[in-house]
Motif scaffolding. Structure first.
Motif, PDB file in Angstrom:
ATOM      1  N   UNK A  60      31.964 -21.193  18.645  1.00 29.38           N
ATOM      2  CA  UNK A  60      33.420 -21.226  18.646  1.00 29.38           C
ATOM      3  C   UNK A  60      33.939 -20.592  17.361  1.00 29.38           C
ATOM      4  N   UNK A  61      34.649 -19.497  17.527  1.00 29.69           N
ATOM      5  CA  UNK A  61      35.136 -18.720  16.386  1.00 29.69           C
ATOM      6  C   UNK A  61      36.653 -18.727  16.403  1.00 29.69           C
ATOM      7  N   UNK A  62      37.307 -19.120  15.287  1.00 27.82           N
ATOM      8  CA  UNK A  62      38.776 -19.078  15.248  1.00 27.82           C
ATOM      9  C   UNK A  62      39.300 -17.706  14.817  1.00 27.82           C
ATOM     10  N   UNK A  63      40.585 -17.477  15.101  1.00 27.26           N
ATOM     11  CA  UNK A  63      41.256 -16.253  14.636  1.00 27.26           C
ATOM     12  C   UNK A  63      41.255 -16.190  13.117  1.00 27.26           C
ATOM     13  N   UNK A  64      41.305 -14.960  12.605  1.00 30.91           N
ATOM     14  CA  UNK A  64      41.449 -14.765  11.156  1.00 30.91           C
ATOM     15  C   UNK A  64      42.886 -14.865  10.689  1.00 30.91           C
ATOM     16  N   UNK A  65      43.847 -14.831  11.619  1.00 28.46           N
ATOM     17  CA  UNK A  65      45.265 -15.000  11.308  1.00 28.46           C
ATOM     18  C   UNK A  65      45.783 -13.916  10.350  1.00 28.46           C
ATOM     19  N   UNK A  66      45.810 -12.703  10.852  1.00 29.68           N
ATOM     20  CA  UNK A  66      46.395 -11.556  10.162  1.00 29.68           C
ATOM     21  C   UNK A  66      47.777 -11.931   9.625  1.00 29.68           C
ATOM     22  N   UNK A  67      48.146 -11.395   8.472  1.00 29.03           N
ATOM     23  CA  UNK A  67      49.423 -11.761   7.844  1.00 29.03           C
ATOM     24  C   UNK A  67      50.604 -11.391   8.730  1.00 29.03           C
ATOM     25  N   UNK A  68      51.539 -12.336   8.878  1.00 31.40           N
ATOM     26  CA  UNK A  68      52.777 -12.058   9.619  1.00 31.40           C
ATOM     27  C   UNK A  68      53.517 -10.920   8.925  1.00 31.40           C
ATOM     28  N   UNK A  69      54.198 -10.098   9.711  1.00 32.01           N
ATOM     29  CA  UNK A  69      54.904  -8.951   9.148  1.00 32.01           C
ATOM     30  C   UNK A  69      54.053  -7.697   9.095  1.00 32.01           C
ATOM     31  N   UNK A  70      52.730  -7.836   9.338  1.00 29.66           N
ATOM     32  CA  UNK A  70      51.856  -6.658   9.358  1.00 29.66           C
ATOM     33  C   UNK A  70      52.318  -5.707  10.453  1.00 29.66           C
ATOM     34  N   UNK A  71      52.386  -4.421  10.122  1.00 25.58           N
ATOM     35  CA  UNK A  71      52.720  -3.404  11.127  1.00 25.58           C
ATOM     36  C   UNK A  71      51.517  -3.236  12.047  1.00 25.58           C
TER      37      UNK A  71
ATOM     38  N   UNK B 258      38.560  -4.080  14.116  1.00 24.81           N
ATOM     39  CA  UNK B 258      38.489  -4.309  12.657  1.00 24.81           C
ATOM     40  C   UNK B 258      39.866  -4.122  12.016  1.00 24.81           C
ATOM     41  N   UNK B 259      40.623  -3.122  12.482  1.00 26.37           N
ATOM     42  CA  UNK B 259      41.963  -2.877  11.927  1.00 26.37           C
ATOM     43  C   UNK B 259      42.877  -4.089  12.148  1.00 26.37           C
ATOM     44  N   UNK B 260      42.685  -4.789  13.282  1.00 28.58           N
ATOM     45  CA  UNK B 260      43.490  -5.977  13.593  1.00 28.58           C
ATOM     46  C   UNK B 260      42.886  -7.252  13.009  1.00 28.58           C
ATOM     47  N   UNK B 261      41.711  -7.129  12.375  1.00 31.73           N
ATOM     48  CA  UNK B 261      40.993  -8.292  11.858  1.00 31.73           C
ATOM     49  C   UNK B 261      40.717  -9.298  12.974  1.00 31.73           C
ATOM     50  N   UNK B 262      40.452  -8.769  14.176  1.00 33.74           N
ATOM     51  CA  UNK B 262      40.159  -9.636  15.323  1.00 33.74           C
ATOM     52  C   UNK B 262      38.829 -10.344  15.098  1.00 33.74           C
ATOM     53  N   UNK B 263      38.742 -11.576  15.573  1.00 34.61           N
ATOM     54  CA  UNK B 263      37.528 -12.364  15.354  1.00 34.61           C
ATOM     55  C   UNK B 263      36.940 -12.908  16.644  1.00 34.61           C
ATOM     56  N   UNK B 264      37.799 -13.189  17.625  1.00 30.76           N
ATOM     57  CA  UNK B 264      37.334 -13.919  18.800  1.00 30.76           C
ATOM     58  C   UNK B 264      37.952 -13.350  20.070  1.00 30.76           C
TER      59      UNK B 264
ATOM     60  N   UNK C  67      45.104 -13.155  20.082  1.00 30.03           N
ATOM     61  CA  UNK C  67      46.439 -12.691  20.476  1.00 30.03           C
ATOM     62  C   UNK C  67      47.262 -12.253  19.267  1.00 30.03           C
ATOM     63  N   UNK C  68      47.923 -11.105  19.395  1.00 31.19           N
ATOM     64  CA  UNK C  68      48.799 -10.559  18.346  1.00 31.19           C
ATOM     65  C   UNK C  68      50.102 -10.133  19.004  1.00 31.19           C
TER      66      UNK C  68
END
Length: 184
Positions: A2-13, A115-121, A125-126
């Protein structure tokens, strides 16, 4: 695992991409071609992950509800298909037909976009606004395979409604959980 999201910073383009769509004869489709008028949900997913299978019908239902209101969904599979042949582009086409969803399902063979989205699992969702700035990332809802909670799509619905109503997004956003992306 079970892998959680990395939670990319809000406001990221939203990182730009151009990827092949296996169900459209590998036509290259870009974020600019596909993005929604009011919002765009980018979903990292795959064909075989039990977490994706658990929610795919609800994702499709949300798409049917919100696409006509200006929100587009774009799904991307970035798994290593050599080690995981169940996620091959041919199988992506089969999965899309079997689960009957109309939103684009693109193949990120190089894994550069994941990788650009820092996706983990899977699923990850973004959700981006009309300016393509990240306003929500994390879980679709609290349901997971085996936890006996209903699949409601609640967290995404709140994000979509807030965007459409011009309201601020929830400050607390919980990570998605799923199988780890199968990196090369």
């Amino acid at each position: 695992m079970n892998t959680p999201s990395n939670m990319l910073a809000l406001g990221t383009r939203a990182p730009f991409f151009e990827l092949p769509n296996p169900s459209k004869s590998n036509e290259i489709q870009s974020l600019d071609d596909l993005k929604g008028e009011k919002g765009t949900l980018v979903i990292f997913m795959c064909n075989h992950c039990p977490f994706v299978l658990h929610v795919i019908d609800k994702i499709n239902e949300l798409y049917e509800d919100y696409n006509e209101r200006g929100i587009e969904f774009i799904a991307i599979s970035a798994n290593d298909v050599e080690k995981y042949p169940a996620d091959s582009p041919e199988k992506m086409i089969e999965f899309q037909i079997e689960r009957n969803f109309d939103f684009p399902y693109l193949y990120d063979e190089s894994q550069a976009i994941a990788k650009a989205y820092d996706a983990a699992c899977t699923p990850d969702f973004y959700f981006f606004d009309e300016k393509m700035d990240l306003v929500y990332r994390g879980q679709m809802d609290d349901s997971r395979p085996g936890n006996h909670k209903d699949v409601t799509g609640e967290d995404l619905i709140i994000a979509f409604e807030n965007l459409l109503l011009g309201e601020p997004q929830e400050e607390i956003q919980r990570p998605s959980m799923g199988c780890n992306i199968k990196w090369k």
